[in-house]
Design a protein around this motif. Sequence first.
Motif, PDB file in Angstrom:
ATOM      1  N   LEU A 606       0.823  -1.210   0.000  1.00  0.00           N
ATOM      2  CA  LEU A 606       0.000   0.000   0.000  1.00  0.00           C
ATOM      3  C   LEU A 606       0.857   1.261   0.000  1.00  0.00           C
ATOM      4  CD1 LEU A 606      -2.726  -1.073   2.563  1.00  0.00           C
ATOM      5  CD2 LEU A 606      -3.099  -0.562   0.149  1.00  0.00           C
ATOM      6  N   PRO A 607       0.518   2.229  -0.853  1.00  0.00           N
ATOM      7  CA  PRO A 607       1.156   3.552  -0.746  1.00  0.00           C
ATOM      8  C   PRO A 607       0.515   4.321   0.405  1.00  0.00           C
ATOM      9  CG  PRO A 607      -0.447   3.578  -2.497  1.00  0.00           C
ATOM     10  CD  PRO A 607      -0.435   2.157  -1.954  1.00  0.00           C
ATOM     11  N   ALA A 608       0.785   5.612   0.487  1.00  0.00           N
ATOM     12  CA  ALA A 608       0.246   6.426   1.584  1.00  0.00           C
ATOM     13  C   ALA A 608      -1.155   6.907   1.227  1.00  0.00           C
ATOM     14  CB  ALA A 608       1.155   7.612   1.858  1.00  0.00           C
ATOM     15  N   GLY A 618       0.728   2.256   5.073  1.00  0.00           N
ATOM     16  CA  GLY A 618       2.156   2.233   4.796  1.00  0.00           C
ATOM     17  C   GLY A 618       2.518   1.097   3.873  1.00  0.00           C
ATOM     18  N   LEU A 619       3.803   0.929   3.645  1.00  0.00           N
ATOM     19  CA  LEU A 619       4.296  -0.052   2.683  1.00  0.00           C
ATOM     20  C   LEU A 619       3.742  -1.448   2.971  1.00  0.00           C
ATOM     21  CD1 LEU A 619       6.220  -0.255   0.264  1.00  0.00           C
ATOM     22  CD2 LEU A 619       8.026  -0.874   1.865  1.00  0.00           C
ATOM     23  N   ALA A 782      13.115  -7.201   2.189  1.00  0.00           N
ATOM     24  CA  ALA A 782      11.822  -6.917   1.564  1.00  0.00           C
ATOM     25  C   ALA A 782      10.690  -7.637   2.285  1.00  0.00           C
ATOM     26  CB  ALA A 782      11.860  -7.322   0.091  1.00  0.00           C
ATOM     27  N   ASN A 783      10.906  -8.865   2.681  1.00  0.00           N
ATOM     28  CA  ASN A 783       9.862  -9.586   3.406  1.00  0.00           C
ATOM     29  C   ASN A 783       9.544  -8.915   4.735  1.00  0.00           C
ATOM     30  OD1 ASN A 783       9.489 -11.583   1.449  1.00  0.00           O
ATOM     31  ND2 ASN A 783      11.153 -12.840   2.258  1.00  0.00           N
ATOM     32  N   ALA A 784      10.572  -8.415   5.399  1.00  0.00           N
ATOM     33  CA  ALA A 784      10.338  -7.715   6.666  1.00  0.00           C
ATOM     34  C   ALA A 784       9.604  -6.398   6.453  1.00  0.00           C
ATOM     35  CB  ALA A 784      11.666  -7.468   7.373  1.00  0.00           C
ATOM     36  N   ALA A 785       9.893  -5.710   5.342  1.00  0.00           N
ATOM     37  CA  ALA A 785       9.270  -4.413   5.068  1.00  0.00           C
ATOM     38  C   ALA A 785       7.886  -4.547   4.454  1.00  0.00           C
ATOM     39  CB  ALA A 785      10.160  -3.586   4.150  1.00  0.00           C
TER      40      ALA A 785
END
Length: 832
Positions: A606-608, A618-619, A782-785
Amino acid sequence: MATVWLELRADLRQRWRALLSLALLLGLIGGVVLTAAAGARRTDTAYPRLLSWANATQVDLLPAANGFPADYYAALAKLPQVAQLSTAVLYQVVLPTARHADNTQVTAMSSPNHGVGIATDKVKVLRGRPYDPDTPGQAMIDPQLAALEHVGPGGTLRLVGVPNDPKTGSPDFTKRVPMAFRVTAVVVFDDQIVPIGGGSGSGNIEPTALVSSFPVPGAASAMSYGNEAQIRLRPGATVDSLSRAATALGKRYPDSSGQILTISQAAQVAATQQAIRPQAIALAAFAALAGLIALAVVGQLLSRQLALDSAEFPVLRAIGATRGSLVGLSLARLAIVTLAGGVIAVAVAIAASPLMPVGPARLAEPHPGVEVNLAILAPGFAAIALLPLALLAGAAWRAAQAAGGPLGVAEPAQPARRSRIGAALTRAGSVTGGVGVAMAFEPGHGRTAVPVRTALAGCVIAVTALTAAAVFGASLVALISTPHSYGQNWDAQLDVEFGGVPGALGARVIAAEPAVTGFASGNYGQLMIADQVVPAIGLDEPPGGGYLTMLAGRAPAAPDEIALGAQTMRAIHARVGQTIPVTVEQIAPGIPTVHRDMRIVGVTVLPAFARGSFTPTGLGTGAVTTASVLSVLSVPSATTLCHTKATCYNFFLLRYRPGTHAAAAAATLIASITKASCPPGSCAMVADQRPTDIKDYASVRDTPLVLAAVLIVFAVGTLAHVLLTGVRRRRRDLALLKTLGFERSQVLGVVAWEASAFAVVALLIGLPLGILAGRWAWAYFANAAGAPADATVPLTAVLLAIPVTLLIANLIAAWPGWTAARLRPALVLRTE
């Protein structure tokens, strides 16, 4: 012991260049590591230290009073929860219209008790000096206002005050009053370190001025839109206890109107620290990675140096040296290198400390300049000086008992097979190539023997780390520069925030701009899932979809379906396919909440999506449902254009035809929706919907590149040291080659072939390992974010690295080769 001391002194005289080069290499890389580690700590603590230095307040209390409730504030300051109180009056002020758009707001305030900016929330002066609170007409302004008005200390700031209409209480822009202030300083306010807030995800902060007093009689009542008490709590006091006490106190003071709004600064402080933390984490990760790589490579170099220095140990044992004394001799040699390297590293870190902190924390740093951070430098010095010794103690013990070879000296343990590549080059007619490759891969015998495995290992580690950093850096750049990767699959958002537009009316508004090729309609909302507040959007996509970036599963298609961000999914311990209870929270009072069971059908990026002061998506944070679940029809008082029972929408996601002029299209759409009765200022066009995470990552996008640059320097130093020590160690072999007829150019060629052989092996092993390591590191990150885990391998850069590495290797070989070519065979053979 005397023998050991004599040997150590002799080594220092004969081999000081090799030891100095190792110490410099260790000191420089250690200095980079210590600089990054100290910078990480300084960056992470800059904002808390600023708040402590500024004596920052934690709570704002706003009475709903028309005038200034002086008696109430005096009583408020005596509450047991209050440690310090400053009062502020807020004014309706705009910039002059000569250079700016109409009604460009300015946050202007004064402090009746002269506390704000001086006693509490002390400003950080960038230029000039603080104002004199007792001198009227002075102002301290932030850098944004200084840039807008092109004014600095000593200049005149011109503003326009807007009085209230006595009948309606609303601002009357027809009765503007010009004002002038003498600027004494450009300052930073402690709540402006990071832009936070703003509708439609804008995140803008209004330009701010703190004035000593207003030069307009009666300004406090005529132009003020409120006043507040800014409070610093006593230790142990809570916001809730203060709020209850302040409300109870307000009922005893009519001048406060009895209604007190409490605003805690905790959310703003947390958001600021969260925005700063990625830079601190990046520096800490940089320091850890550089430190580990340095330890691996320097460990190999020191191990190689230890093997070279221990060649004479069998001879020393034959004349009475004990095993313990030889171990002490080896560690003493290494200690000279590590201690000198530690001193150099500390000096480099102190000299580079003015470069820290980085990012927004640099603005927050209350004491910029040189810093001696003993909490980092002392342990760092100890680690640089002692850790290599601890790691190599076992190797020193083994070297002390190594048996002598046929020539009476210790030789490397690796097998003495001839290099097949070197033999093949010799048979092919390249004698210099065969000898050079043999020198790279064959340890040799006797006093000219050198350990080659450690040299190769050091080069391979450097290339592997460099390649991994390049892959990770390219993937990070791709994430922050590719809208699809952070969830924005459209060109612009038509946002009505708290308003609502029926789908049919929205279609007519959008039809005014022929450049729009498609759109999706959506709503804002907030869900409660597993006792956690989750920001959400409801989205109705057109046939074909493609407006959502899905990591797994699919987009919701029914009211009982939901997609979640990866971080939200982990936080509630759920999985795709699971059915979870969801509460749809309402933003207006008096409307019951909606409870329903929803099935998780996908994981999304998701963007903002943000409106007002509500938490944005959030991301990897947030949820997506269908639009009807969050329809603004559930909040009739918040709608502006909805007069039917049809689903209403808060925003529209628009896709433009390629080549569309975005600003012109936005102006057309705003005019169209304003014509459809949207109140001016309530509808906006938003093009940049990067989530906060992406903006934070953008601020550290160069960290992998900096790490790569450090690794390049490290690799160059490693190869240079290997070649220089190898040439010095094999002087006799090179002298024999010259005696047998080798010319200077051929000796140069031997060293160049040796360097090229090292580079080729490092590339053959290091590039594949580096790509794998970089892909693994990116997938983990990337998986964490909650972002796409597909790594970007910079194939062009990887392929280009092959000739560039060979070129650099040969350039590095020039000086050792020239040194070897100038050897005098007779002198070398006589001394050897």
